[in-house]
Design a protein around this motif. Structure first.
Motif, mmCIF file in Angstrom:
data_model
loop_
_atom_site.group_PDB
_atom_site.id
_atom_site.type_symbol
_atom_site.label_atom_id
_atom_site.label_comp_id
_atom_site.label_asym_id
_atom_site.label_seq_id
_atom_site.Cartn_x
_atom_site.Cartn_y
_atom_site.Cartn_z
ATOM 1 N N TYR A 31 -19.008 -14.683 -23.518
ATOM 2 C CA TYR A 31 -19.151 -15.800 -24.443
ATOM 3 C C TYR A 31 -19.855 -16.985 -23.783
ATOM 4 O O TYR A 31 -19.481 -17.415 -22.683
ATOM 5 C CB TYR A 31 -17.783 -16.260 -24.947
ATOM 6 N N TYR A 33 -21.729 -20.952 -25.034
ATOM 7 C CA TYR A 33 -21.707 -21.936 -26.118
ATOM 8 C C TYR A 33 -22.697 -23.057 -25.842
ATOM 9 O O TYR A 33 -22.932 -23.420 -24.686
ATOM 10 C CB TYR A 33 -20.312 -22.564 -26.235
ATOM 11 N N TYR A 48 -23.048 -20.364 -30.715
ATOM 12 C CA TYR A 48 -22.435 -19.662 -29.613
ATOM 13 C C TYR A 48 -22.878 -18.198 -29.615
ATOM 14 O O TYR A 48 -23.452 -17.710 -30.599
ATOM 15 C CB TYR A 48 -20.904 -19.772 -29.642
ATOM 16 N N PHE A 90 -24.342 -29.839 -23.839
ATOM 17 C CA PHE A 90 -23.543 -29.123 -22.854
ATOM 18 C C PHE A 90 -23.488 -27.647 -23.193
ATOM 19 O O PHE A 90 -23.293 -27.263 -24.351
ATOM 20 C CB PHE A 90 -22.112 -29.665 -22.805
ATOM 21 N N ARG A 94 -16.940 -18.937 -21.451
ATOM 22 C CA ARG A 94 -15.529 -18.651 -21.672
ATOM 23 C C ARG A 94 -15.118 -17.476 -20.794
ATOM 24 O O ARG A 94 -15.753 -16.420 -20.835
ATOM 25 C CB ARG A 94 -15.280 -18.310 -23.135
ATOM 26 N N THR A 96 -11.491 -15.362 -18.988
ATOM 27 C CA THR A 96 -10.161 -14.933 -19.409
ATOM 28 C C THR A 96 -9.144 -16.047 -19.198
ATOM 29 O O THR A 96 -9.283 -16.894 -18.311
ATOM 30 C CB THR A 96 -9.722 -13.693 -18.628
ATOM 31 N N GLY A 97 -8.147 -16.099 -20.074
ATOM 32 C CA GLY A 97 -7.106 -17.119 -19.984
ATOM 33 C C GLY A 97 -6.649 -17.606 -21.350
ATOM 34 O O GLY A 97 -5.472 -17.519 -21.656
ATOM 35 N N PRO A 98 -7.495 -18.199 -22.195
ATOM 36 C CA PRO A 98 -8.928 -18.393 -21.907
ATOM 37 C C PRO A 98 -9.186 -19.666 -21.095
ATOM 38 O O PRO A 98 -8.355 -20.579 -21.088
ATOM 39 C CB PRO A 98 -9.535 -18.547 -23.300
ATOM 40 N N SER A 99 -10.276 -19.702 -20.445
ATOM 41 C CA SER A 99 -10.745 -20.900 -19.775
ATOM 42 C C SER A 99 -12.188 -21.144 -20.173
ATOM 43 O O SER A 99 -12.951 -20.200 -20.329
ATOM 44 C CB SER A 99 -10.670 -20.732 -18.251
ATOM 45 N N TYR A 100 -12.512 -22.406 -20.340
ATOM 46 C CA TYR A 100 -13.878 -22.787 -20.689
ATOM 47 C C TYR A 100 -14.410 -23.685 -19.583
ATOM 48 O O TYR A 100 -13.771 -24.674 -19.216
ATOM 49 C CB TYR A 100 -13.906 -23.544 -22.014
ATOM 50 N N PHE A 102 -17.784 -25.930 -18.289
ATOM 51 C CA PHE A 102 -18.960 -26.598 -18.835
ATOM 52 C C PHE A 102 -20.002 -26.863 -17.762
ATOM 53 O O PHE A 102 -19.665 -27.118 -16.594
ATOM 54 C CB PHE A 102 -18.544 -27.921 -19.479
ATOM 55 N N GLY A 103 -21.241 -26.833 -18.186
ATOM 56 C CA GLY A 103 -22.327 -27.251 -17.324
ATOM 57 C C GLY A 103 -22.368 -28.757 -17.186
ATOM 58 O O GLY A 103 -21.566 -29.477 -17.795
#
Lengths: 111, 111
Positions: A31, A33, A48, A90, A94, A96-100, A102-103
């Motif tokens: 994933y 975005y 996305y 930005f 994504r 696992t966790g989930p965790s996102y 960012f740049g």
């Protein structure tokens, strides 16, 4: 830190010109975005992707297109830039966790 | 559709005082909830996240948040504000594929 880079970091462009922003990841996440950040609006989802050639629209997709021909790259294109697209963009991935994650963002000014 | 409401676009507290930033969410499924912090001219940094393991979540820099299902809230607190906490804070909710942000709260610390 997750390997995610955006380019360019800053860009000034003229109204009516096409612009492409690039997001590159090094960790093979499915994933990706694109968000834009504007004062008073927070971050709003543009588009996305959930895999190569698999993309979907977010809440503010008008005037934007995306492409994902490789897992690691997610491109955002403004076909004909307008002043209302002046913003900070930005990219995010994504995991696992989930965790996102960012740049660092791309500051785009359309004059 | 999921949504996030952050009450108070600007919050000012005195150094050493309690910090309370409010977040209410709407989600059709059990949510994952996040707080991010953004310092001036920087990207987003994860403060903490709720993923149903525990209702009281501790994060970085002394922040914590409590998930209250009955109130659909996920307020962020810190017992004693520090000058370095001055930043913009974003609450976000994740359903399976997308992360939706609130409009943000700018925190000012008064010396």
């Amino acid at each position: 830190d997750a390997g995610i880079t955006q380019s360019p970091r800053h860009k000034v462009t003229e109204t009516g010109t096409p612009v492409t922003l690039r997001c590159h990841q090094t960790e093979n996440h499915r994933y990706m975005y694109w968000y834009r950040q504007d004062p008073g609006h927070g971050l709003r989802l543009i588009h996305y992707s959930y895999g190569v050639k698999d993309t979907d629209k977010g809440e503010v997709s008008d005037g934007y297109s995306v492409s994902r021909s490789k897992t690691e790259d997610f491109l955002l294109t403004l076909e004909s830039a307008t002043s209302s697209q002046t913003s900070v963009y930005f990219c995010a991935i994504r995991s696992t966790g989930p965790s996102y994650t960012f740049g660092s963002g791309t500051r785009l000014t359309v004059v | 559709a999921q949504s996030v409401t952050q009450l108070g676009s600007h919050v000012s507290v005195s150094e050493g005082a309690l910090v309370l930033l409010r977040c209410n969410y709407s989600s059709s499924v059990p949510p994952y909830l996040f707080w991010y912090v953004q310092y001036p001219n920087q990207g987003l940094q994860l403060l903490l996240k709720y993923t149903s393991a525990a209702t009281l979540v501790k994060g970085i820099n002394g922040f914590e948040a409590e998930f209250k299902k009955s109130e659909t809230s996920f307020h962020l607190t810190k017992p004693s504000a520090h000058m370095s906490d001055a930043a913009e804070y974003f609450c976000a909710v994740s359903e399976p594929e997308k992360l939706t942000f609130g409009t943000g709260t700018r925190l000012t610390i008064i010396p």
